[in-house]
Design an enzyme around this catalytic site. Structure first.
Site, short mmCIF file in Angstrom:
data_model
loop_
_atom_site.label_atom_id
_atom_site.label_comp_id
_atom_site.label_asym_id
_atom_site.label_seq_id
_atom_site.Cartn_x
_atom_site.Cartn_y
_atom_site.Cartn_z
N GLU A 17 33.78 53.79 38.62
CA GLU A 17 34.85 52.79 38.76
C GLU A 17 36.23 53.42 38.58
OE1 GLU A 17 34.12 48.92 37.02
OE2 GLU A 17 36.12 48.95 36.14
N ALA A 51 46.25 42.34 37.62
CA ALA A 51 46.64 40.95 37.37
C ALA A 51 47.78 40.47 38.26
CB ALA A 51 47.03 40.80 35.91
N GLY A 108 38.70 36.69 36.71
CA GLY A 108 40.00 37.21 36.26
C GLY A 108 40.38 36.51 34.97
P1 FAD Z 1 33.05 33.68 35.05
O1 FAD Z 1 31.70 34.09 35.47
O2 FAD Z 1 33.73 32.63 35.85
O3 FAD Z 1 32.95 33.22 33.52
C1 FAD Z 1 34.12 33.01 32.74
C2 FAD Z 1 33.78 32.09 31.57
O4 FAD Z 1 33.54 30.79 32.07
C3 FAD Z 1 32.52 32.48 30.80
O5 FAD Z 1 32.75 32.16 29.46
C4 FAD Z 1 31.45 31.57 31.39
O6 FAD Z 1 30.40 31.31 30.48
C5 FAD Z 1 32.24 30.33 31.72
N1 FAD Z 1 31.77 29.58 32.87
C6 FAD Z 1 31.25 30.07 34.01
N2 FAD Z 1 30.99 29.07 34.89
C7 FAD Z 1 31.34 27.92 34.26
C8 FAD Z 1 31.34 26.54 34.63
N3 FAD Z 1 30.88 26.13 35.82
N4 FAD Z 1 31.82 25.63 33.73
C9 FAD Z 1 32.27 26.00 32.53
N5 FAD Z 1 32.31 27.30 32.12
C10 FAD Z 1 31.85 28.24 32.98
N6 FAD Z 1 39.33 41.50 35.60
C11 FAD Z 1 40.35 41.73 36.47
O7 FAD Z 1 41.41 41.08 36.39
N7 FAD Z 1 40.25 42.71 37.46
C12 FAD Z 1 39.12 43.46 37.60
O8 FAD Z 1 39.05 44.31 38.49
C13 FAD Z 1 38.03 43.22 36.71
N8 FAD Z 1 36.87 43.94 36.84
C14 FAD Z 1 35.83 43.67 36.00
C15 FAD Z 1 34.63 44.38 36.16
C16 FAD Z 1 33.54 44.15 35.32
C17 FAD Z 1 32.25 44.91 35.53
C18 FAD Z 1 33.66 43.19 34.27
C19 FAD Z 1 32.51 42.95 33.34
C20 FAD Z 1 34.84 42.48 34.09
C21 FAD Z 1 35.93 42.70 34.96
N9 FAD Z 1 37.13 41.98 34.84
C22 FAD Z 1 38.18 42.22 35.71
C23 FAD Z 1 37.33 41.00 33.75
C24 FAD Z 1 37.00 39.56 34.15
O9 FAD Z 1 37.82 39.11 35.20
C25 FAD Z 1 37.23 38.69 32.92
O10 FAD Z 1 36.35 39.07 31.88
C26 FAD Z 1 37.15 37.20 33.10
O11 FAD Z 1 37.58 36.58 31.89
C27 FAD Z 1 35.74 36.68 33.35
O12 FAD Z 1 35.35 36.96 34.61
P2 FAD Z 1 33.90 36.49 35.14
O13 FAD Z 1 33.91 36.84 36.56
O14 FAD Z 1 32.82 36.99 34.27
O15 FAD Z 1 34.05 34.89 34.95
#
Ligand code: FAD
Length: 285
Positions: A17, A51, A108
C-alpha cells in the site's frame, strides 16, 4: 489488467500500500519505492485516498500511471465522505475507462472538528453497490479486527461487516499487533455465514510516536511486550525501523500459520523495510 478476486482465487497474494505524496520530494520517494518494490513482483498495489483537495486528484493520477507503467495492477482507495453520488460516478467511470478493474470502497472519516462533511453516502456498503452499478469492478472493503472505533458494540459491528463483505469481493484489515485479533474476527465472520477472503494488513512501523498515535486512533491494542520494546528504541530512527521489521516478520509468520488469503503490507512509500521482511521470510526470488 487483473482483477484481485481472480488473483485471490489462484492462491495467496502479496500486495503493498502507498499514499499520494504532497511534495515533489515525496513524489520522488513514491516513484523510487514503486520501482524498488516492483522487483518483489507484488500481485497488486493499492493507493490511499486523502481527505481533501489535491491529494484526491493525485490518487487518481498515480493509479492510472502505475497501471500503465507496471506489470501489476494498482487499486485506488475511494471514500464516500464529502462526495456527491454524481462525483463518485464520474470517478468510477474515469477509472473504468482507463481499464482500472479494482477499487477499495470505504466510508472515509468525518472531519475531526465535527462539521458536516456533506456527501450523499454515509456507509461503505453504499459505495460497494455504486461500484457494482458503474462497472464490473472487483470490489474490496475495509475490516477492523479489533472492531471499528465508531461502533456501538462488537456484535453489531461484526453484523455490518459481514453484510458488507458479502456484498464485496474481498476485505482488507486495519493493522494490528497480535494475530489472534485477525483469527477471532475470521471465526466470528464465519459464524455469521461470511467466508469472503479478508487480507490482513501489516504495518512495519518506522516511528514509535506514529505507531502509538495510529494505534490509539484505531483502538488497536499494543501488547505490553511491544510497549516495552518500543520504549527501548524510541528516539533512535534506525533501531525503530528495525523493530518494525522484526515485529512485522513475526506477525506475518503467525498469520501464515493460521492460514490467510494473502498479506497486504503498508509500505508507506518506502521500500527498505518491505525488502528486509521479504529477506527474513525467504520470499525473494
Ligand atoms: P463502514 O463499513 O461504512 O463502517 C463505518 C462504521 O459504521 C462502523 O462502525 C460500522 O459498524 C458502522 N456501520 C456500517 N454500516 C452501517 C449501517 N448500515 N448502519 C449503521 N452503522 C453502520 N480512509 C481514507 O480516508 N482513505 C483511505 O484511503 C483509507 N484506506 C483504508 C484502508 C484500509 C485497509 C482500512 C482498514 C481503512 C482505510 N481508511 C481510509 C479508513 C476508513 O475510511 C475509516 O476507518 C472509516 O471510519 C470507516 O470506513 P469503512 O469503510 O470501514 O466504513
Amino acid at each position: 489488467m487483473t482483477r484481485i478476486s481472480d488473483l485471490l482465487a489462484k492462491g495467496p497474494t502479496w500486495s503493498f500500500e502507498f499514499f499520494p505524496p504532497k511534495t515533489p520530494e515525496g513524489m520522488a520517494s513514491f516513484d523510487q519505492a514503486v520501482t524498488d518494490l516492483s522487483a518483489l513482483e507484488p500481485a497488486y498495489v493499492s493507493i490511499t485516498y486523502g481527505a481533501g483537495g489535491t491529494a484526491r486528484d493525485t490518487t487518481y493520477d498515480l493509479v492510472v500511471r502505475v497501471n500503465e507503467q507496471q506489470a501489476f495492477p494498482a487499486m485506488p482507495h475511494l471514500t464516500c465522505v464529502g462526495h456527491t453520488r454524481a462525483e463518485l460516478v464520474d470517478l468510477l467511470e474515469a477509472y473504468r475507462e482507463h481499464g482500472v478493474e479494482n477499487v477499495l470502497a470505504l466510508a472515509g472519516d468525518p472531519p475531526k472538528d465535527g462539521s458536516d462533511p456533506g456527501g450523499d453516502f454515509v456507509y461503505a456498503t453504499e459505495l460497494v453497490a455504486l461500484a457494482r452499478e458503474v462497472g464490473d469492478f472487483s470490489v474490496g472493503v475495509a475490516a477492523f479486527p479489533e472492531v471499528h472505533p465508531r461502533s456501538t458494540d462488537r456484535a453489531t459491528d461484526r453484523r455490518f461487516l459481514a453484510a458488507k463483505l458479502n456484498a464485496a469481493d474481498f476485505g482488507m484489515t486495519q493493522f494490528f499487533w497480535n494475530a489472534d485479533h485477525y483469527r477471532v474476527m475470521v471465526e466470528e465472520l464465519a459464524a455469521l455465514g461470511c467466508t469472503t477472503p479478508v487480507l490482513p494488513g501489516v504495518m512495519p512501523f518506522v516511528s514509535v510516536a506514529g505507531a502509538r498515535r495510529m494505534s490509539a486512533m484505531n483502538n488497536t491494542d499494543i501488547p505490553d511486550w511491544l510497549q516495552e520494546r518500543m520504549d527501548q528504541v524510541d528516539g533512535d530512527g534506525e533501531a525503530t525501523r528495525q523493530l518494525g521489521v522484526e515485529v512485522a516478520t513475526k506477525l506475518i509468520g503467525d498469520l501464515l500459520e493460521i492460514g490467510v488469503p494473502g498479506i497486504h503490507l503498508y509500505a508507506m512509500n518506502r521500500a527498505q523495510s518491505i525488502q528486509e521482511i521479504y529477506d527474513n521470510l525467504g520470499l525473494r526470488r
